[in-house]
Design a protein around this motif. Structure first.
Motif, PDB file in Angstrom:
ATOM      1  N   LEU A  84       0.830  -1.220   0.000  1.00 17.70           N
ATOM      2  CA  LEU A  84       0.000   0.000   0.000  1.00 17.70           C
ATOM      3  C   LEU A  84       0.858   1.260   0.000  1.00 17.70           C
ATOM      4  O   LEU A  84       0.574   2.216  -0.719  1.00 17.70           O
ATOM      5  N   GLY A  85       1.922   1.233   0.795  1.00 19.66           N
ATOM      6  CA  GLY A  85       2.814   2.397   0.923  1.00 19.66           C
ATOM      7  C   GLY A  85       3.304   2.871  -0.445  1.00 19.66           C
ATOM      8  O   GLY A  85       3.019   4.009  -0.861  1.00 19.66           O
ATOM      9  N   PRO A  86       4.014   2.014  -1.197  1.00 26.84           N
ATOM     10  CA  PRO A  86       4.521   2.455  -2.494  1.00 26.84           C
ATOM     11  C   PRO A  86       3.417   2.818  -3.491  1.00 26.84           C
ATOM     12  O   PRO A  86       3.578   3.765  -4.270  1.00 26.84           O
ATOM     13  N   GLU A  97      -3.871  -9.913  -5.488  1.00 33.19           N
ATOM     14  CA  GLU A  97      -4.557  -9.097  -6.500  1.00 33.19           C
ATOM     15  C   GLU A  97      -5.856  -8.521  -5.924  1.00 33.19           C
ATOM     16  O   GLU A  97      -6.109  -7.314  -6.027  1.00 33.19           O
ATOM     17  N   LYS A  98      -6.642  -9.402  -5.294  1.00 37.41           N
ATOM     18  CA  LYS A  98      -7.941  -8.959  -4.739  1.00 37.41           C
ATOM     19  C   LYS A  98      -7.746  -7.929  -3.635  1.00 37.41           C
ATOM     20  O   LYS A  98      -8.447  -6.933  -3.553  1.00 37.41           O
ATOM     21  N   GLN A  99      -6.751  -8.184  -2.783  1.00 34.07           N
ATOM     22  CA  GLN A  99      -6.508  -7.272  -1.661  1.00 34.07           C
ATOM     23  C   GLN A  99      -6.093  -5.888  -2.165  1.00 34.07           C
ATOM     24  O   GLN A  99      -6.564  -4.864  -1.655  1.00 34.07           O
ATOM     25  N   ILE A 100      -5.252  -5.843  -3.169  1.00 28.00           N
ATOM     26  CA  ILE A 100      -4.809  -4.539  -3.705  1.00 28.00           C
ATOM     27  C   ILE A 100      -6.005  -3.801  -4.294  1.00 28.00           C
ATOM     28  O   ILE A 100      -6.214  -2.610  -4.026  1.00 28.00           O
ATOM     29  N   GLU A 101      -6.819  -4.512  -5.083  1.00 21.85           N
ATOM     30  CA  GLU A 101      -7.988  -3.861  -5.700  1.00 21.85           C
ATOM     31  C   GLU A 101      -8.930  -3.300  -4.652  1.00 21.85           C
ATOM     32  O   GLU A 101      -9.371  -2.160  -4.744  1.00 21.85           O
TER      33      GLU A 101
END
Ligand code: F6P
Length: 320
Positions: A203-205, A232-236
């Motif tokens: 999340l930071g970058p 992938e799902k978590q980032i989205e």
């Protein structure tokens, strides 16, 4: 020694053919006989062995894979298998063996030494994960293949302002990921040697990039870190950025070897024969500060794993 055997074992790696060629040609140069062993230790146990001529290795340098083929032999993992392999080798007149392969294959070479067959190991694996050497055959080609794929993915990532996860090989080592990540300017590189904190490392970058108007988010995920679907799902869901995954897989293992792989493989193959010619076994060959060297096989394989902290640090500085 007058008769030596050569085999490739474990996962194939681009450049193995250049090493085989160097073994055969150097042996011929010294009037030694070379016996090619097909399918790694499996062929050694079962006698799939043939005499090689200098012409058998013509036109192979540019080919990926290994003309001797390879296998992961279960039988050879047992001591009876090792002993059977040695008696088969002796039946064919083999006095010493060159083994080209990764970590597991070199441990097999060590077993051959322990049971009385002089053996020289050459590191051949795309993973570059063998501690005593800074280089293994196939690594340069693999990272270049992955680099080209990531460069292409970046084009489409920018067009869509997406996050793209690219999963690379490496078993339990992050060396491929680290090098590919730096070479492609990835926003995040996730490797098994470092614990991953989702907020800090992903999340930071991504959020920092968003603030700076970045148009793509490239994440290099090493094999052995985590499942890419979940990531992938978590980032989205946490960023709202469309995310796609590409698993590069076996494409990294194939292809014509780079100059770096061909030259190191040629040097190492030739070096192995020089050792056996003089009756020296129980050694493994490596690269230290760009120079090919040899070390006791027991000592070399006992060395602890290290990760390039300097490269980890560099990747963080450059991805802002
Ligand atoms: O060691 C090379 C390697 O490609 C690793 O990166 C990967 O984990 C493994 O081999 C895959 O092995 P296999 O060919 O048995 O699927």
């Amino acid at each position: 020694m007058n008769v030596i055997g050569v085999l490739t074992s474990g996962g194939d790696a681009p450049g193995m053919n250049a090493a085989i060629r160097a073994v055969v040609r150097t042996a011929k140069y010294y009037d030694m006989k070379v016996m090619g062993v097909r399918k790694g230790y499996e062929g050694l146990v079962h006698g799939d062995i043939f005499e090689m001529t200098a012409r058998d290795v013509s036109d192979i340098m540019h080919q990926g894979g290994t003309i001797l083929q390879t296998a992961r032999s279960l039988e050879f993992k047992q001591i009876e298998g090792v002993r059977r392999a040695i008696s088969t080798a002796r039946y064919f007149g083999i006095e010493g063996i060159v083994v080209i392969g990764g970590d597991g294959s070199l441990k097999g070479a060590r077993d051959l030494c322990t049971e009385g067959m002089p053996t020289v190991g050459i590191p051949g694996t795309i993973d570059n994960d063998i501690p005593y050497t800074e280089y293994t055959i196939g690594f340069d080609t693999a990272v270049n293949t992955a680099k080209e794929a990531v460069d292409k993915i970046r084009d489409t990532a920018t067009s869509h302002e997406r996050c793209n996860i690219i999963k690379v090989m490496g078993r339990s080592s992050g060396n491929i990921a680290l090098n590919v990540g730096i070479a492609t300017g990835a926003e995040a590189i996730l490797i098994p040697e470092r614990e991953i904190d989702f907020t800090r490392d992903i999340l930071g970058p991504i959020n920092a990039g968003k603030k700076r108007n970045k148009k793509h988010y490239i994440i290099i995920l090493a094999e052995g870190v985590q499942d890419s679907d979940g990531l992938e799902k978590q980032i989205e869901s946490e960023t709202g950025i469309e995310t796609r995954t590409t698993i590069l897989g076996y494409v990294q293992r194939g292809g014509s070897p780079t100059v770096v792989d061909r030259v190191y493989a040629s040097q190492m193959g030739s070096y192995a024969v020089e050792l056996l010619k003089d009756g020296t076994g129980n050694r493994i060959i490596g690269v230290d500060k760009n120079r090919v060297f040899d070390i006791d096989i027991y000592e070399g394989l006992d060395m602890p794993r290290i990760i390039r902290e300097d490269l980890i640090e560099l990747s963080k500085i450059l991805s802002i």
